[in-house]
Design a protein around this motif. Structure first.
Motif, PDB file in Angstrom:
ATOM      1  N   GLU A   1      -0.540  36.453  32.112  1.00  0.00           N
ATOM      2  CA  GLU A   1      -1.666  36.062  32.959  1.00  0.00           C
ATOM      3  C   GLU A   1      -1.216  35.339  34.229  1.00  0.00           C
ATOM      4  O   GLU A   1      -1.926  35.357  35.232  1.00  0.00           O
ATOM      5  N   SER A   2      -0.035  34.739  34.236  1.00  0.00           N
ATOM      6  CA  SER A   2       0.445  34.066  35.445  1.00  0.00           C
ATOM      7  C   SER A   2       0.935  35.056  36.499  1.00  0.00           C
ATOM      8  O   SER A   2       1.202  34.669  37.636  1.00  0.00           O
ATOM      9  N   GLU A   3       1.036  36.327  36.151  1.00  0.00           N
ATOM     10  CA  GLU A   3       1.543  37.348  37.069  1.00  0.00           C
ATOM     11  C   GLU A   3       0.442  38.242  37.643  1.00  0.00           C
ATOM     12  O   GLU A   3       0.728  39.254  38.275  1.00  0.00           O
ATOM     13  N   ILE A   4      -0.804  37.847  37.464  1.00  0.00           N
ATOM     14  CA  ILE A   4      -1.933  38.690  37.888  1.00  0.00           C
ATOM     15  C   ILE A   4      -1.977  38.873  39.402  1.00  0.00           C
ATOM     16  O   ILE A   4      -2.243  39.976  39.884  1.00  0.00           O
ATOM     17  N   ALA A   5      -1.705  37.837  40.153  1.00  0.00           N
ATOM     18  CA  ALA A   5      -1.767  37.951  41.619  1.00  0.00           C
ATOM     19  C   ALA A   5      -0.798  39.009  42.134  1.00  0.00           C
ATOM     20  O   ALA A   5      -1.158  39.828  42.991  1.00  0.00           O
ATOM     21  N   GLU A   6       0.428  39.005  41.599  1.00  0.00           N
ATOM     22  CA  GLU A   6       1.412  40.004  42.022  1.00  0.00           C
ATOM     23  C   GLU A   6       0.966  41.413  41.622  1.00  0.00           C
ATOM     24  O   GLU A   6       1.107  42.364  42.394  1.00  0.00           O
ATOM     25  N   LEU A   7       0.449  41.539  40.418  1.00  0.00           N
ATOM     26  CA  LEU A   7      -0.032  42.847  39.952  1.00  0.00           C
ATOM     27  C   LEU A   7      -1.167  43.346  40.831  1.00  0.00           C
ATOM     28  O   LEU A   7      -1.188  44.513  41.230  1.00  0.00           O
ATOM     29  N   GLU A   8      -2.093  42.461  41.162  1.00  0.00           N
ATOM     30  CA  GLU A   8      -3.212  42.865  42.004  1.00  0.00           C
ATOM     31  C   GLU A   8      -2.729  43.346  43.364  1.00  0.00           C
ATOM     32  O   GLU A   8      -3.195  44.368  43.870  1.00  0.00           O
ATOM     33  N   LYS A   9      -1.803  42.628  43.964  1.00  0.00           N
ATOM     34  CA  LYS A   9      -1.282  43.038  45.267  1.00  0.00           C
ATOM     35  C   LYS A   9      -0.660  44.430  45.176  1.00  0.00           C
ATOM     36  O   LYS A   9      -0.926  45.289  46.011  1.00  0.00           O
ATOM     37  N   GLU A  10       0.136  44.670  44.145  1.00  0.00           N
ATOM     38  CA  GLU A  10       0.755  45.987  43.957  1.00  0.00           C
ATOM     39  C   GLU A  10      -0.307  47.074  43.801  1.00  0.00           C
ATOM     40  O   GLU A  10      -0.201  48.149  44.394  1.00  0.00           O
ATOM     41  N   MET A  11      -1.329  46.791  42.988  1.00  0.00           N
ATOM     42  CA  MET A  11      -2.373  47.793  42.737  1.00  0.00           C
ATOM     43  C   MET A  11      -3.158  48.097  44.005  1.00  0.00           C
ATOM     44  O   MET A  11      -3.446  49.259  44.286  1.00  0.00           O
ATOM     45  N   LEU A  12      -3.503  47.068  44.755  1.00  0.00           N
ATOM     46  CA  LEU A  12      -4.284  47.288  45.969  1.00  0.00           C
ATOM     47  C   LEU A  12      -3.448  47.981  47.037  1.00  0.00           C
ATOM     48  O   LEU A  12      -3.953  48.844  47.747  1.00  0.00           O
ATOM     49  N   ASP A  13      -2.166  47.615  47.139  1.00  0.00           N
ATOM     50  CA  ASP A  13      -1.278  48.313  48.075  1.00  0.00           C
ATOM     51  C   ASP A  13      -1.151  49.780  47.700  1.00  0.00           C
ATOM     52  O   ASP A  13      -1.196  50.665  48.554  1.00  0.00           O
ATOM     53  N   PHE A  14      -1.017  50.072  46.414  1.00  0.00           N
ATOM     54  CA  PHE A  14      -0.904  51.443  45.922  1.00  0.00           C
ATOM     55  C   PHE A  14      -2.195  52.206  46.208  1.00  0.00           C
ATOM     56  O   PHE A  14      -2.164  53.344  46.675  1.00  0.00           O
TER      57      PHE A  14
END
Length: 160
Positions: free
Chosen positions: A142-155
């Protein structure tokens, strides 16, 4: 559509060992912002493995990887069954990512408690996180959600 497995306790389901949850508002906000991009599939491996809620807290003993609860009962079989059921759910929906509860003996990714019930963190993964990771599913805490979101939105932007 990206399918994501998610720890049910993080979205507010009362399935944690003490009968409560680990509701994470950042995760809920992420889920809202990624509507139309991602579909989420909640799981509680410990309940799926047949353990009741509430239940005694459990940790993985580092010397032998056995999951024991506070009553010194070996609950490894239930944790492994729950991990298998979570993997089946991930496969059913084609999940490529799992957002799991950090430090959990089921779902922990970047460290787990050492089996002494002294809140001592050691390197390691919970049973479900390890199994999913072994099958190529990306496990994030759960502490890595911001990074995951950025990757998903960039993709997502790159695909448009």
């Amino acid at each position: 559509m990206i399918h994501i497995l998610v720890s049910a306790c993080l979205i507010g389901q009362n399935c944690k060992w003490d009968g409560k949850n680990n509701r994470d508002q950042k995760l809920l906000d992420f889920m809202e912002r990624t509507k139309g991009i991602a579909e989420f599939h909640p799981v509680c491996p410990e309940e799926m493995g047949g353990l009741p809620t509430p239940r005694p807290a459990a940790e993985i003993r580092k010397e032998d990887e056995i999951v024991i609860n506070r009553e010194d009962r070996n609950v490894t079989a239930e944790f492994l069954l729950g991990a298998d059921m979570a993997l089946r759910t991930a496969k059913k929906y084609g999940c490529e990512i799992a957002i799991l509860k950090e430090r959990s003996p089921s779902c922990g990714k970047n460290g787990i408690y050492d089996g002494t019930f002294t809140h001592t963190l050691v390197p390691g993964m919970g049973k479900t996180a390890a199994l999913l990771s072994g099958y190529g599913i990306r496990v994030v805490g759960e502490s890595e959600i911001a990074e995951l979101e950025k990757e998903m939105l960039d993709f997502s932007d790159a695909r448009e």
